[in-house]
Design a protein around this motif. Structure first.
Motif, PDB file in Angstrom:
ATOM      1  N   SER A   1      17.425   4.467   5.636  1.00 32.71           N
ATOM      2  CA  SER A   1      18.313   4.869   4.553  1.00 32.71           C
ATOM      3  C   SER A   1      17.447   5.169   3.330  1.00 32.71           C
ATOM      4  O   SER A   1      16.299   4.714   3.254  1.00 32.71           O
ATOM      5  CB  SER A   1      19.296   3.748   4.221  1.00 32.71           C
ATOM      6  N   PRO A   2      17.970   5.922   2.386  1.00 35.11           N
ATOM      7  CA  PRO A   2      17.201   6.186   1.169  1.00 35.11           C
ATOM      8  C   PRO A   2      16.724   4.910   0.474  1.00 35.11           C
ATOM      9  O   PRO A   2      15.579   4.834   0.012  1.00 35.11           O
ATOM     10  CB  PRO A   2      18.185   6.974   0.308  1.00 35.11           C
ATOM     11  N   ASN A   3      17.580   3.885   0.411  1.00 31.89           N
ATOM     12  CA  ASN A   3      17.185   2.632  -0.243  1.00 31.89           C
ATOM     13  C   ASN A   3      16.058   1.936   0.506  1.00 31.89           C
ATOM     14  O   ASN A   3      15.133   1.373  -0.104  1.00 31.89           O
ATOM     15  CB  ASN A   3      18.386   1.691  -0.364  1.00 31.89           C
ATOM     16  N   GLN A   4      16.118   1.958   1.834  1.00 29.55           N
ATOM     17  CA  GLN A   4      15.052   1.350   2.635  1.00 29.55           C
ATOM     18  C   GLN A   4      13.732   2.064   2.389  1.00 29.55           C
ATOM     19  O   GLN A   4      12.680   1.419   2.281  1.00 29.55           O
ATOM     20  CB  GLN A   4      15.413   1.408   4.119  1.00 29.55           C
ATOM     21  N   LEU A   5      13.788   3.380   2.290  1.00 30.91           N
ATOM     22  CA  LEU A   5      12.576   4.158   2.048  1.00 30.91           C
ATOM     23  C   LEU A   5      11.974   3.825   0.688  1.00 30.91           C
ATOM     24  O   LEU A   5      10.769   3.580   0.573  1.00 30.91           O
ATOM     25  CB  LEU A   5      12.883   5.655   2.138  1.00 30.91           C
ATOM     26  N   ARG A   6      12.808   3.786  -0.329  1.00 36.74           N
ATOM     27  CA  ARG A   6      12.302   3.489  -1.665  1.00 36.74           C
ATOM     28  C   ARG A   6      11.681   2.091  -1.724  1.00 36.74           C
ATOM     29  O   ARG A   6      10.617   1.881  -2.313  1.00 36.74           O
ATOM     30  CB  ARG A   6      13.413   3.613  -2.710  1.00 36.74           C
ATOM     31  N   ASN A   7      12.349   1.139  -1.081  1.00 39.27           N
ATOM     32  CA  ASN A   7      11.828  -0.235  -1.077  1.00 39.27           C
ATOM     33  C   ASN A   7      10.478  -0.321  -0.369  1.00 39.27           C
ATOM     34  O   ASN A   7       9.572  -1.034  -0.822  1.00 39.27           O
ATOM     35  CB  ASN A   7      12.826  -1.179  -0.400  1.00 39.27           C
ATOM     36  N   GLN A   8      10.333   0.433   0.740  1.00 45.05           N
ATOM     37  CA  GLN A   8       9.056   0.353   1.449  1.00 45.05           C
ATOM     38  C   GLN A   8       7.939   1.017   0.653  1.00 45.05           C
ATOM     39  O   GLN A   8       6.806   0.528   0.657  1.00 45.05           O
ATOM     40  CB  GLN A   8       9.141   0.980   2.845  1.00 45.05           C
ATOM     41  N   ILE A   9       8.243   2.083  -0.027  1.00 47.18           N
ATOM     42  CA  ILE A   9       7.235   2.714  -0.884  1.00 47.18           C
ATOM     43  C   ILE A   9       6.724   1.713  -1.921  1.00 47.18           C
ATOM     44  O   ILE A   9       5.511   1.598  -2.155  1.00 47.18           O
ATOM     45  CB  ILE A   9       7.811   3.968  -1.575  1.00 47.18           C
ATOM     46  N   CYS A  10       7.640   0.967  -2.507  1.00 46.29           N
ATOM     47  CA  CYS A  10       7.259  -0.042  -3.504  1.00 46.29           C
ATOM     48  C   CYS A  10       6.416  -1.142  -2.877  1.00 46.29           C
ATOM     49  O   CYS A  10       5.432  -1.611  -3.472  1.00 46.29           O
ATOM     50  CB  CYS A  10       8.503  -0.631  -4.158  1.00 46.29           C
ATOM     51  N   GLU A  11       6.782  -1.570  -1.656  1.00 47.18           N
ATOM     52  CA  GLU A  11       6.015  -2.607  -0.957  1.00 47.18           C
ATOM     53  C   GLU A  11       4.589  -2.142  -0.674  1.00 47.18           C
ATOM     54  O   GLU A  11       3.630  -2.896  -0.875  1.00 47.18           O
ATOM     55  CB  GLU A  11       6.696  -2.953   0.370  1.00 47.18           C
ATOM     56  N   ILE A  12       4.460  -0.913  -0.207  1.00 42.23           N
ATOM     57  CA  ILE A  12       3.124  -0.392   0.134  1.00 42.23           C
ATOM     58  C   ILE A  12       2.247  -0.326  -1.105  1.00 42.23           C
ATOM     59  O   ILE A  12       1.049  -0.643  -1.053  1.00 42.23           O
ATOM     60  CB  ILE A  12       3.251   0.995   0.804  1.00 42.23           C
ATOM     61  N   ARG A  13       2.837   0.040  -2.233  1.00 41.06           N
ATOM     62  CA  ARG A  13       2.054   0.163  -3.460  1.00 41.06           C
ATOM     63  C   ARG A  13       1.590  -1.191  -3.992  1.00 41.06           C
ATOM     64  O   ARG A  13       0.673  -1.253  -4.806  1.00 41.06           O
ATOM     65  CB  ARG A  13       2.869   0.930  -4.509  1.00 41.06           C
ATOM     66  N   GLU A  14       2.219  -2.259  -3.495  1.00 39.75           N
ATOM     67  CA  GLU A  14       1.734  -3.591  -3.831  1.00 39.75           C
ATOM     68  C   GLU A  14       0.508  -3.950  -2.995  1.00 39.75           C
ATOM     69  O   GLU A  14      -0.236  -4.870  -3.330  1.00 39.75           O
ATOM     70  CB  GLU A  14       2.838  -4.633  -3.572  1.00 39.75           C
ATOM     71  N   LEU A  15       0.312  -3.208  -1.878  1.00 39.14           N
ATOM     72  CA  LEU A  15      -0.737  -3.538  -0.922  1.00 39.14           C
ATOM     73  C   LEU A  15      -1.923  -2.574  -0.948  1.00 39.14           C
ATOM     74  O   LEU A  15      -2.978  -2.888  -0.417  1.00 39.14           O
ATOM     75  CB  LEU A  15      -0.150  -3.563   0.501  1.00 39.14           C
ATOM     76  N   THR A  16      -1.732  -1.397  -1.532  1.00 37.67           N
ATOM     77  CA  THR A  16      -2.832  -0.431  -1.582  1.00 37.67           C
ATOM     78  C   THR A  16      -2.687   0.517  -2.765  1.00 37.67           C
ATOM     79  O   THR A  16      -1.561   0.833  -3.185  1.00 37.67           O
ATOM     80  CB  THR A  16      -2.906   0.405  -0.277  1.00 37.67           C
ATOM     81  N   GLU A  17      -3.816   0.961  -3.251  1.00 41.47           N
ATOM     82  CA  GLU A  17      -3.849   2.005  -4.274  1.00 41.47           C
ATOM     83  C   GLU A  17      -4.254   3.338  -3.661  1.00 41.47           C
ATOM     84  O   GLU A  17      -4.340   4.345  -4.364  1.00 41.47           O
ATOM     85  CB  GLU A  17      -4.841   1.627  -5.385  1.00 41.47           C
ATOM     86  N   LYS A  18      -4.487   3.343  -2.358  1.00 40.71           N
ATOM     87  CA  LYS A  18      -4.930   4.540  -1.647  1.00 40.71           C
ATOM     88  C   LYS A  18      -3.734   5.443  -1.314  1.00 40.71           C
ATOM     89  O   LYS A  18      -2.587   5.000  -1.276  1.00 40.71           O
ATOM     90  CB  LYS A  18      -5.648   4.156  -0.351  1.00 40.71           C
ATOM     91  N   PRO A  19      -4.005   6.721  -1.018  1.00 41.90           N
ATOM     92  CA  PRO A  19      -2.918   7.628  -0.636  1.00 41.90           C
ATOM     93  C   PRO A  19      -2.271   7.209   0.682  1.00 41.90           C
ATOM     94  O   PRO A  19      -2.935   6.681   1.578  1.00 41.90           O
ATOM     95  CB  PRO A  19      -3.618   8.986  -0.484  1.00 41.90           C
ATOM     96  N   PHE A  20      -0.980   7.443   0.797  1.00 46.36           N
ATOM     97  CA  PHE A  20      -0.249   7.280   2.053  1.00 46.36           C
ATOM     98  C   PHE A  20       0.838   8.351   2.077  1.00 46.36           C
ATOM     99  O   PHE A  20       1.063   9.042   1.079  1.00 46.36           O
ATOM    100  CB  PHE A  20       0.354   5.869   2.179  1.00 46.36           C
ATOM    101  N   GLY A  21       1.478   8.514   3.213  1.00 47.25           N
ATOM    102  CA  GLY A  21       2.476   9.569   3.326  1.00 47.25           C
ATOM    103  C   GLY A  21       3.770   9.097   3.955  1.00 47.25           C
ATOM    104  O   GLY A  21       3.870   7.977   4.454  1.00 47.25           O
ATOM    105  N   ILE A  22       4.759   9.977   3.918  1.00 49.65           N
ATOM    106  CA  ILE A  22       6.076   9.726   4.504  1.00 49.65           C
ATOM    107  C   ILE A  22       6.373  10.826   5.512  1.00 49.65           C
ATOM    108  O   ILE A  22       6.110  11.995   5.261  1.00 49.65           O
ATOM    109  CB  ILE A  22       7.187   9.750   3.423  1.00 49.65           C
ATOM    110  N   ASN A  23       6.912  10.444   6.666  1.00 47.78           N
ATOM    111  CA  ASN A  23       7.361  11.421   7.652  1.00 47.78           C
ATOM    112  C   ASN A  23       8.879  11.450   7.708  1.00 47.78           C
ATOM    113  O   ASN A  23       9.525  10.397   7.782  1.00 47.78           O
ATOM    114  CB  ASN A  23       6.814  11.092   9.038  1.00 47.78           C
ATOM    115  N   LEU A  24       9.453  12.646   7.668  1.00 50.70           N
ATOM    116  CA  LEU A  24      10.896  12.826   7.736  1.00 50.70           C
ATOM    117  C   LEU A  24      11.279  13.624   8.980  1.00 50.70           C
ATOM    118  O   LEU A  24      10.535  14.501   9.418  1.00 50.70           O
ATOM    119  CB  LEU A  24      11.401  13.570   6.501  1.00 50.70           C
TER     120      LEU A  24
END
Length: 357
Positions: free
Chosen positions: A49-72
């Motif tokens: 869901s959109p909310n799940q996606l936004r939450n995971q983006i925030c979680e990842i940014r707590e764990l890395t400053e490196k680039p990452f991507g999203i697949n749709l």
């Protein structure tokens, strides 16, 4: 040997992409670990869901400053054929009774899928995610323009030369070339799925001769040997799924991981039984029971929703008989490692081979 136009484009050290495996494997820990190790971690957002996606983006940014991507997943129209739905329901009922499944499916609609996709695109823009890849199709020109205006790198998925040409013509920046060896769902979006089963060794050089955008090889690549072979055939990077799926940080069910570790290449089959769309995974009882009826199954994602509770219940009972055990064709090469250990292993293997060439 690693620095090239692709690593520069993505701002990564190694041209190694962790495949965006939707449905749970791409945890925040997995994505961040791959990016921290110099590769590109990818979130498989196809079922989010959109909310799940936004939450995971925030979680990842707590764990890395490196680039990452999203697949749709690019939505495509499908038909809710009443007769096929009745047939599938009747076929699945004995299995549901055996597993004591009582919850009924909530069938999706194309209109709902399209709204979710558009909201996911907006979140990627709002959260300034630098890379977005697509499976099952090409986004509309409006979506491509919208994302490129924000300097987001766009990557398509092809299973034929023709699809790769279509992706380049649509203005995307790179293309994942998915050979028939790849685990999970086929990314086919043009023509018949049966026509897309081209091995990576044949597909890569032909695609390299047909397009100018960077090629990312996918399908059966598990180690440094696969990386070097892909580079020799025209790829500028690789995408690896099964290798990362069995890693410690992966969210795949332990039953799934163990099944891959115990499997051989002749256990891997193509099936539409679980989702209505062709996918590669380990053979099991569910596939054997349903395979003769595949032509009568509802379109994806309807069949996927019909089998969702069955897969969930089978896992909860600790049995793999009715789970979708996606895997590429090289399960013997799988190693249970941390992401860091796997990245170091394949990088050193590729380096050693490169020195011998």
């Amino acid at each position: 040997m690693w620095k090239n136009e692709f690593t520069t484009l993505l701002n990564i050290k190694y041209a190694i992409i962790q495949a965006p495996m939707a449905g749970g494997p791409t945890t925040s820990e997995l994505v961040a670990a791959v990016s921290n190790a110099g590769g590109l971690g990818m979130v498989g957002a196809g079922y989010m869901s959109p909310n799940q996606l936004r939450n995971q983006i925030c979680e990842i940014r707590e764990l890395t400053e490196k680039p990452f991507g999203i697949n749709l997943f690019v939505p495509s129209k499908y038909t809710a054929d009443p007769e096929k739905l009745r047939t599938a329901t009747a076929l699945l009922q004995p299995i549901m009774d055996e597993l004591h499944v009582e919850e009924g499916p909530v069938l999706p609609t194309f209109e709902q899928d399209l709204i979710t996709f558009q909201e996911q695109v907006n979140i990627i823009i709002e959260e300034k995610v630098p890379i977005c890849s697509f499976t099952f199709g090409i986004p509309s020109p409006q979506v491509v323009t919208k994302l490129k205006e924000k300097s987001i790198v766009l990557i398509g998925t092809s299973t034929t030369v023709k699809e790769a040409v279509m992706i380049e013509n649509a203005g995307l920046d790179a293309v994942v070339v998915q050979g028939s060896e790849a685990g999970g769902h086929r990314g086919t979006f043009h023509g018949q799925e049966d026509d897309s089963l081209i091995g990576l060794m044949s597909l890569l050089p032909q695609t390299a001769d047909a397009v100018t955008i960077p090629l990312i090889a996918a399908g059966g690549i598990m180690d440094g040997r696969g990386i070097m072979a892909a580079k020799c055939l025209g790829a500028i990077g690789v995408q690896m799924g099964t290798a990362f799926l069995v890693c410690e940080e992966s969210g795949a069910n332990s039953l799934h991981k163990n099944a891959i570790m115990e499997a051989s290449e002749d256990n891997v089959v193509l099936t539409k039984a679980f989702s209505g769309k062709m996918a590669r995974g380990l053979n099991n009882r569910f596939i054997e029971v349903i395979k003769k009826y595949e032509g009568a199954l509802p379109d994806y994602p309807l069949q996927n929703e019909l089998t969702k509770a069955i897969r969930k219940s089978s896992a909860a009972m600790g049995a793999t008989a009715h789970m979708s055990l996606w895997s590429g064709q090289s399960p013997r090469l799988a190693k249970k490692l941390t992401v860091s250990e796997l990245m170091n292993k394949i990088i050193n293997e590729a380096k050693s081979l490169n020195q011998k060439l």
